[in-house]
Design an enzyme around this catalytic site. Sequence first.
Site, PDB file in Angstrom:
ATOM      1  N   CYS A 165      -1.348 -10.263   6.312  1.00 27.91           N
ATOM      2  CA  CYS A 165      -2.539  -9.439   6.513  1.00 27.91           C
ATOM      3  C   CYS A 165      -3.840 -10.203   6.261  1.00 27.91           C
ATOM      4  CB  CYS A 165      -2.472  -8.182   5.642  1.00 27.91           C
ATOM      5  SG  CYS A 165      -2.121  -8.505   3.910  1.00 27.91           S
ATOM      6  N   LYS A 193      10.401   2.373  -2.344  1.00 25.28           N
ATOM      7  CA  LYS A 193      11.065   2.404  -1.042  1.00 25.28           C
ATOM      8  C   LYS A 193      10.725   1.114  -0.303  1.00 25.28           C
ATOM      9  CE  LYS A 193       9.874   3.368   3.060  1.00 25.28           C
ATOM     10  NZ  LYS A 193      10.744   2.443   3.848  1.00 25.28           N
ATOM     11  N   PRO A 194      11.675   0.171  -0.209  1.00 23.36           N
ATOM     12  CA  PRO A 194      11.412  -1.013   0.609  1.00 23.36           C
ATOM     13  C   PRO A 194      11.512  -0.669   2.081  1.00 23.36           C
ATOM     14  CG  PRO A 194      13.663  -1.075  -0.217  1.00 23.36           C
ATOM     15  CD  PRO A 194      13.015   0.159  -0.815  1.00 23.36           C
ATOM     16  N   GLU A 252      -3.000  -1.011   0.338  1.00 23.51           N
ATOM     17  CA  GLU A 252      -3.325  -2.354   0.819  1.00 23.51           C
ATOM     18  C   GLU A 252      -2.821  -2.408   2.248  1.00 23.51           C
ATOM     19  OE1 GLU A 252      -3.243  -5.589   2.295  1.00 23.51           O
ATOM     20  OE2 GLU A 252      -1.721  -6.346   0.912  1.00 23.51           O
ATOM     21  N   GLU A 306      12.955  -0.345   5.611  1.00 27.82           N
ATOM     22  CA  GLU A 306      14.342  -0.233   6.048  1.00 27.82           C
ATOM     23  C   GLU A 306      14.801  -1.476   6.794  1.00 27.82           C
ATOM     24  OE1 GLU A 306      11.808   1.892   9.197  1.00 27.82           O
ATOM     25  OE2 GLU A 306      11.830   1.618   7.022  1.00 27.82           O
ATOM     26  N   SER A 309       0.918  -0.741   7.118  1.00 31.88           N
ATOM     27  CA  SER A 309       0.002  -0.603   8.242  1.00 31.88           C
ATOM     28  C   SER A 309      -1.036   0.484   7.969  1.00 31.88           C
ATOM     29  CB  SER A 309       0.784  -0.238   9.509  1.00 31.88           C
ATOM     30  OG  SER A 309       1.346   1.061   9.376  1.00 31.88           O
ATOM     31  N   GLU A 327      -5.136  -6.073  14.998  1.00 29.07           N
ATOM     32  CA  GLU A 327      -4.261  -6.938  14.211  1.00 29.07           C
ATOM     33  C   GLU A 327      -2.980  -7.209  14.999  1.00 29.07           C
ATOM     34  OE1 GLU A 327      -2.894  -7.278   9.579  1.00 29.07           O
ATOM     35  OE2 GLU A 327      -2.738  -5.309  10.516  1.00 29.07           O
ATOM     36  N   PRO A 352       6.231  -3.379   2.383  1.00 22.98           N
ATOM     37  CA  PRO A 352       6.335  -3.730   3.801  1.00 22.98           C
ATOM     38  C   PRO A 352       7.472  -4.707   4.072  1.00 22.98           C
ATOM     39  CG  PRO A 352       4.709  -5.118   2.778  1.00 22.98           C
ATOM     40  CD  PRO A 352       5.251  -4.236   1.684  1.00 22.98           C
ATOM     41  N   TRP A 353       7.654  -4.984   5.374  1.00 22.20           N
ATOM     42  CA  TRP A 353       8.732  -5.892   5.775  1.00 22.20           C
ATOM     43  C   TRP A 353       8.311  -7.360   5.777  1.00 22.20           C
ATOM     44  CZ3 TRP A 353       6.696  -8.387   9.847  1.00 22.20           C
ATOM     45  CH2 TRP A 353       5.876  -7.694  10.738  1.00 22.20           C
TER      46      TRP A 353
END
Length: 511
Positions: free
Chosen positions: A315, A207-208, A281, A210, A260, A413, A182-183
């Site tokens: 989170c 894959k991080p 997660e 973007e 997400s 959230e 995630p970012w």
Amino acid sequence: MSLQTSTTNACSATTSTAQVRRSQTAAGLIADAELPPGEHFIDGAFRPGTSGPATEVIDPCTGGPVASVADGTVKEVDAAVAAALAAKEAWGRLVPKERSEVLHRIADRLAEHSDLLVRLESANTGKPLMVSEDDVAGTIDTFRFMAGALRATTSMAAGEYAQDHLSLILREPLGVVGVVTPWNYPLLMGAWKIAPILAAGNTLVIKPSEQTPLTTLKFAELVAGLLPAGVFNVVTGRGSVVGQRLSEHPDVDMIALTGSVSSGRSVARGAAETLKRVHLELGGKAPVVVFDDADLAAAASSLRAAGYWNSGQECGAACRVLVHESVAAEFTELLVREVSTLVVGEPGAGADVEIGPLNSKGHYERVLGYLERARAEGIRAAIGGGALEGPGYFVAPTVLVDVPDGAECSREEIFGPVVTVETFSDEAEAIARANEVPFGLAASVWTESGRRSHDVASRIDAGTVWVNAHLVLANEVPWGGFKGSGYGRDLSLYALDDYSRTKHVMHSRGR
């Protein structure tokens, strides 16, 4: 039950006085020469994208560009998976001591470049330096822990469980693992996946996000000479292309995602076609249950960090307070006082900056949308409640009160610097309300009663429940959720289990 009658008088005069502290120097946190290549890292080397277009990486403090990276395609994913597939047998057959030594060398290399990684993470995400420093320290410790843990795994004892037959239980690597990160914690969440995946003897393609790929690419650059070619690969790009192909690829044995709920559903659907294992997660909406016998000052002080760390883009954040009606006014006044002292600013504006911007314009607008709808519903901001002046994606640290049961802001959230406060009348109501949201990642219970703390913690449906604390993590203990928060465990020996498979080998020894 709302706080309309119990806290309005106590907090009616409180308004947000937060201002964004700006950096006083023209120089940025990171020099152009320190940026990683904006390319894919496949089979031990950086290579340009084949699609032509690139994605701009944006500084959320200003809205201006930091760098650009290649947009990945199915072609790059397939090349990376092929490299991981070719490397998996040799890496998986190394004895634990050899893999452990590699992970220790990775930790050492990261420690040597920790200052660079801190500055790069803050430049890309807008995180305060104290948050990025914690992320980098946690990343290094994750590799050190897994380097030791992989040499001390345990399993069922060998033995004769059927007459004249000896059973052995073997722990084997899964093979190739696809990873989507995630970012909000690009480097740290990457490490939570990379370290146990490598420790268990797997190869991977990551894959991080973007939006925040820079520290993952810098990690690849730093460790390129430490890992055999093909063991670790990075493909940058969008989830709808790169992540989707990883989840569907027939040569990927497992897909692991932190992100997400919608991303988790998409990955799980893609993985179902090839019946690959899935580790998810996902989101959270952590209830903070404050009983009437709690140390209210300690709870408010803890939430100052646990509710607003990383600008609430966390989170497990302590974002949903359920406080006993008899102490609600006192607790809310203490919490607002704590939140009023938070220092908001750009990471280059000082080591004491605690709250940075939200990660992107889209997320900034999403959080402001929640605040606007809450205001329209009659929910009041005791402090904060909106955007801060100037460039960038800064939102004031906010405490929402007069929150009725079932309000959108207390169930969904928000993922920003926003804490909601609701009240309850008795223990049964507190537990029911804590469990009524679709998430089950984390929670905390605040009470001076030992018996109550054990009982209530056991009845809250969350993967982690703290007692008289919140958001305290350690590599030795597992992290993961229930319900809509996903399945699988990060950290601890449980992560090694997730990224391994067990095989039973039975030998006939009758004579």
